[in-house]
Scaffold this active site. Structure first.
Site, mmCIF file in Angstrom:
data_model
loop_
_atom_site.group_PDB
_atom_site.id
_atom_site.type_symbol
_atom_site.label_atom_id
_atom_site.label_comp_id
_atom_site.label_asym_id
_atom_site.label_seq_id
_atom_site.Cartn_x
_atom_site.Cartn_y
_atom_site.Cartn_z
ATOM 1 N N CYS A 97 2.851 -11.569 0.497
ATOM 2 C CA CYS A 97 3.666 -10.386 0.788
ATOM 3 C C CYS A 97 4.989 -10.828 1.384
ATOM 4 O O CYS A 97 5.013 -11.733 2.216
ATOM 5 C CB CYS A 97 2.903 -9.494 1.776
ATOM 6 S SG CYS A 97 3.727 -7.946 2.141
ATOM 7 N N HIS A 139 -1.568 -2.860 -3.675
ATOM 8 C CA HIS A 139 -0.951 -3.615 -2.571
ATOM 9 C C HIS A 139 0.204 -2.808 -1.972
ATOM 10 O O HIS A 139 0.287 -2.651 -0.745
ATOM 11 C CB HIS A 139 -0.453 -4.971 -3.097
ATOM 12 C CG HIS A 139 0.284 -5.803 -2.093
ATOM 13 N ND1 HIS A 139 -0.212 -6.985 -1.580
ATOM 14 C CD2 HIS A 139 1.493 -5.625 -1.507
ATOM 15 C CE1 HIS A 139 0.658 -7.488 -0.723
ATOM 16 N NE2 HIS A 139 1.712 -6.694 -0.660
ATOM 17 N N GLU A 140 1.074 -2.288 -2.830
ATOM 18 C CA GLU A 140 2.250 -1.554 -2.328
ATOM 19 C C GLU A 140 1.842 -0.232 -1.687
ATOM 20 O O GLU A 140 2.391 0.163 -0.657
ATOM 21 C CB GLU A 140 3.258 -1.314 -3.456
ATOM 22 C CG GLU A 140 3.814 -2.567 -4.114
ATOM 23 C CD GLU A 140 4.371 -3.585 -3.134
ATOM 24 O OE1 GLU A 140 4.730 -3.217 -1.991
ATOM 25 O OE2 GLU A 140 4.419 -4.775 -3.501
ATOM 26 N N HIS A 143 0.893 -0.294 1.924
ATOM 27 C CA HIS A 143 1.985 -0.254 2.903
ATOM 28 C C HIS A 143 2.263 1.183 3.375
ATOM 29 O O HIS A 143 2.675 1.403 4.509
ATOM 30 C CB HIS A 143 3.274 -0.831 2.305
ATOM 31 C CG HIS A 143 3.309 -2.332 2.230
ATOM 32 N ND1 HIS A 143 3.269 -3.132 3.350
ATOM 33 C CD2 HIS A 143 3.401 -3.172 1.178
ATOM 34 C CE1 HIS A 143 3.339 -4.404 2.985
ATOM 35 N NE2 HIS A 143 3.405 -4.460 1.662
#
Lengths: 169, 173
Positions: A97, A139-140, A143
């Site tokens: 990341c 993954h994004e 966030h």
């Protein structure tokens, strides 16, 4: 247009939950252009989420069209208020990341996801993504909920889910 | 001025070794870096980066009581600590077969010639005493490409040794 500063852990803001985007106006579109420029300026990033630059709105950009080994992809995706509606299968993969420099680890993700999101014009779109692109989206989107891949690490040594267990519906 | 040392400890395994050793190091003013502890054939083994203000003798004296009390052999080397420069693996190789001498030398020899830089390796002897099997997992960097490694593996794995090679695509998001 500007390249924005990327927050890096242990900056506590990375643990903050993002709120939905209301109106997609020029200010939001200008921000998204800056977010895109920031992603393109990074080293090999296939995605970026607004909280990584300190803006806590549910905006994600993903682009898996330029991976070393080509993978199925939808080109450059601008996802506003994305919501995953279906998860299929599980697979381990290596992730790093831009907000966690100099570390990579194994993470279990759904092998395929179906999601809904608004596009830059505010129209709702539906996407079905698999493999690397599905991993990038998960993954994004983490966030947006204040989650990092560090929160999902599994053993580096034992590849429990090495074989795909993706089941076609 | 502090220095980095590589501390190696080996002994019979028992619960609590890491806790006791790290407490002694902390009490002695040390800072820990990267570490790898493994249980190998019932033995406790650890390699541990230690940052310490004093010299090697001072660190050795500090460790003597805890090492002796836990039955651990110790070895200390002064090192350069290249932190924050991890090399990322791009290939994973798994090898297994009936255990016999020479598997590692043959496989890794061929892979090294084909450009493999091993970054992480772990192996186990499993199965039974009568029929032991050897299992090895390697992660590394393929300097000359993954195809070169696959060709090398195809040549050396013809007789009863299974080897699988897969690329690691690291997602940076």
């Amino acid at each position: 247009m500007a390249v924005l500063e990327i927050l890096t852990y242990p900056d506590e803001r990375l643990k903050q939950e993002a709120t939905p985007v209301g109106a997609i106006d020029d200010e939001v579109r200008t921000f998204i252009a800056d977010l895109e420029e920031t992603m393109d300026a990074g080293p090999g990033g296939v995605g970026i989420a607004a909280p990584q630059v300190g803006r806590f709105q549910r905006i994600v950009i993903v682009d898996c069209s330029k991976t070393r080994k080509p993978v199925p992809n939808h080109g450059r995706l601008f996802l506003i208020n994305p919501e995953i509606t279906q998860w299929d299968g599980m697979v381990v993969g290596r992730e790093g990341c831009m907000s966690v420099p100099d570390y990579t680890g194994n993470v279990i993700r759904a092998e395929a996801v179906t999601l809904k999101a608004l596009d830059l014009d505010g129209n709702e779109q539906e996407y079905h993504c698999e493999g690397f692109e599905a991993r990038a989206i998960q993954h994004e989107m983490d966030h947006l909920d204040g989650m990092l891949f560090l929160d999902r690490l599994v053993s580096r040594r034992n590849d429990l889910f090495k074989r795909k267990v993706y089941q076609k519906k | 001025m502090s220095h980095w040392y590589m501390l190696t400890l080996v002994g019979k395994d028992r619960p609590g070794i890491v806790a006791h050793v790290s407490a002694a190091l902390f009490d002695g003013g040390c800072n820990l870096g990267e570490a790898s502890m493994m249980r190998l054939g019932g033995n406790f083994t650890i390699m541990l980066m230690v940052e310490y203000e004093g010299n090697k003798k001072g660190l050795d004296d500090m460790l003597e009581p805890v090492a002796d009390s836990m039955g651990l052999h110790r070895h200390i080397d002064r090192i350069d600590a290249e932190l924050h420069h991890h090399l990322e693996p791009d290939v994973r190789i798994t090898v297994y077969g009936a255990d016999r001498a020479g598997i590692v030398a043959r496989i890794t020899g061929a892979l090294a010639e084909a450009g493999l830089h091993i970054l992480d390796m772990e192996s186990s002897v499993a199965g039974t005493e009568q029929k032991p099997i050897y299992i090895m997992q390697i992660e590394g960097h393929a300097a000359e490409g993954i195809e070169a490694l696959q060709s090398a593996l195809d040549i050396v794995t013809s007789d009863g040794i299974e080897a699988q090679l897969e690329s690691i695509e690291t997602l940076i998001g």
